[in-house]
Write an enzyme that holds these catalytic residues in place. Sequence first.
Site, PDB file in Angstrom:
ATOM      1  N   THR A  78     -59.488  64.787 -64.963  1.00 19.66           N
ATOM      2  CA  THR A  78     -58.942  65.819 -64.076  1.00 19.66           C
ATOM      3  C   THR A  78     -57.513  66.103 -64.522  1.00 19.66           C
ATOM      4  O   THR A  78     -56.821  65.210 -65.001  1.00 19.66           O
ATOM      5  CB  THR A  78     -58.947  65.276 -62.630  1.00 19.66           C
ATOM      6  OG1 THR A  78     -60.292  65.215 -62.184  1.00 19.66           O
ATOM      7  CG2 THR A  78     -58.138  66.161 -61.682  1.00 19.66           C
ATOM      8  N   ARG A 130     -71.047  69.124 -53.774  1.00 18.92           N
ATOM      9  CA  ARG A 130     -69.984  68.186 -53.390  1.00 18.92           C
ATOM     10  C   ARG A 130     -68.621  68.753 -53.804  1.00 18.92           C
ATOM     11  O   ARG A 130     -68.450  69.282 -54.894  1.00 18.92           O
ATOM     12  CB  ARG A 130     -70.215  66.842 -54.075  1.00 18.92           C
ATOM     13  CG  ARG A 130     -69.111  65.787 -53.829  1.00 18.92           C
ATOM     14  CD  ARG A 130     -68.064  65.780 -54.935  1.00 18.92           C
ATOM     15  NE  ARG A 130     -67.152  64.639 -54.849  1.00 18.92           N
ATOM     16  CZ  ARG A 130     -66.048  64.520 -55.563  1.00 18.92           C
ATOM     17  NH1 ARG A 130     -65.694  65.453 -56.407  1.00 18.92           N
ATOM     18  NH2 ARG A 130     -65.279  63.465 -55.434  1.00 18.92           N
ATOM     19  N   GLY A 175     -64.532  67.717 -54.057  1.00 21.41           N
ATOM     20  CA  GLY A 175     -63.605  66.583 -54.017  1.00 21.41           C
ATOM     21  C   GLY A 175     -62.262  66.953 -53.421  1.00 21.41           C
ATOM     22  O   GLY A 175     -62.128  67.936 -52.691  1.00 21.41           O
ATOM     23  N   ASP A 176     -61.266  66.164 -53.760  1.00 22.65           N
ATOM     24  CA  ASP A 176     -59.927  66.352 -53.191  1.00 22.65           C
ATOM     25  C   ASP A 176     -59.114  67.410 -53.923  1.00 22.65           C
ATOM     26  O   ASP A 176     -58.175  67.972 -53.348  1.00 22.65           O
ATOM     27  CB  ASP A 176     -59.152  65.037 -53.241  1.00 22.65           C
ATOM     28  CG  ASP A 176     -58.995  64.543 -54.688  1.00 22.65           C
ATOM     29  OD1 ASP A 176     -60.002  64.534 -55.423  1.00 22.65           O
ATOM     30  OD2 ASP A 176     -57.867  64.182 -55.076  1.00 22.65           O
ATOM     31  N   GLY A 213     -62.094  61.088 -55.251  1.00 22.28           N
ATOM     32  CA  GLY A 213     -61.683  62.155 -54.345  1.00 22.28           C
ATOM     33  C   GLY A 213     -61.939  61.923 -52.878  1.00 22.28           C
ATOM     34  O   GLY A 213     -61.135  62.331 -52.028  1.00 22.28           O
TER      35      GLY A 213
HETATM   36  N1  ASP Z   1     -60.337  63.667 -57.880  1.00 21.60           N
HETATM   37  C1  ASP Z   1     -61.439  64.246 -58.593  1.00 21.60           C
HETATM   38  C2  ASP Z   1     -62.602  64.413 -57.643  1.00 21.60           C
HETATM   39  O1  ASP Z   1     -62.859  63.524 -56.876  1.00 21.60           O
HETATM   40  C3  ASP Z   1     -61.889  63.449 -59.773  1.00 21.60           C
HETATM   41  C4  ASP Z   1     -60.807  62.926 -60.667  1.00 21.60           C
HETATM   42  O2  ASP Z   1     -59.635  63.062 -60.381  1.00 21.60           O
HETATM   43  O3  ASP Z   1     -61.134  62.359 -61.730  1.00 21.60           O
HETATM   44  O4  ASP Z   1     -63.265  65.425 -57.726  1.00 21.60           O
END
Ligand code: ASP
Length: 346
Positions: A211, A239, A241-242, A265
């Site tokens: 990321t 889904r 994520g954050d 996340g």
């Molecule tokens: N935070 C990201 C997610 O959960 C994944 C990552 O940072 O590698 O989608």
Amino acid sequence: MYQAIHRLTLTSIALVAFAAVPLAAATQVEAGPPTVEWGLVIHGGAGNGVTRENISPERDAEYRAKLQEALRAGHRVLADGGSAVDAVVAAITIMEDSPMFNAGKGAVFTSSGTNELDASIMSGADLNAGAVAGVKRVKNPIVLARAVMEHSRHVMFAREGAETFAEEQGLELVPESYFYTERRMRALERAKEREAERSSALPRETEKFGTVGAVALDRAGNLAAGTSTGGITNKRWGRVGDSPVIGAGTYASNESCGVSATGQGEFFIRNVVAHDICARVQHAGASVKEAADAVVMDRLVRQEAGGGVVVLGANGEIAMAFNTAGMLRGWIGPDGAPTAKLYGDE
Ligand code: ASP
């Protein structure tokens, strides 16, 4: 530890890639990034696979070169008097266009074999923000997040609605096949095999990071932060994520700091990580480093949640905290000399 993690997440063994190391060993806090008058701090993902054993010297050099290229692009914008928002987009776009990172071109696959991309951006001067979730045809999701921030009445668009908005804004759309990479497909296949075996062994973690994010402080004293991702390999389709959640994966306020996060996340959403760090700076008088450490090295570690953050304070203080073996990261200040690091012991 695996048992505990599994109990906590009840989701996918793929998440184990981010498992936080025990607190006693969690000493990977960046010791010496400088305080800058203006500049940029970036990350390319955190994970326990970011080790010298897992990353070949050639790959190591490629990562550092790409991080430095992104830092220089952001620096050019800022040196020319451009805004923090411009610099964040310039840096992140370079990483999105590289297959090396789990964002844009190199996005990981969902369990259905699709690529669903998330991104967000926030301007610290006015708390304006834009985010997109689950887009499949947008070449640069960070550019779309910016368009949402600047050209819509809203903060967040998802899926087809986001793509229609991208079309209306004249942004570059690509066929879904653009996001296909062998490496990420193999990672999906391995994740599915592990799932089928219900193996409790730790997965190969080599590729479980990537990321990208950036935080910039411009010459006018304004902050901006942005984050872009393909999410987590083998995530269920739909889904989110954050990374596109303002306050969780991204936050910026000129009254405190800017934050971009990476990691597991679900935990970053539950702990509202990015905003918590800024709130500690603003209301509890914490330094940027103290705030980042309190959240990443203590709070998240106690929950066995792995990941990291890059933070840039309104006062120019830089912090890079991660509780995984490594985090791709770097910073640049007015002198234009980029620093890129990968592992916990450098
Ligand atoms: N935070 C990201 C997610 O959960 C994944 C990552 O940072 O590698 O989608």
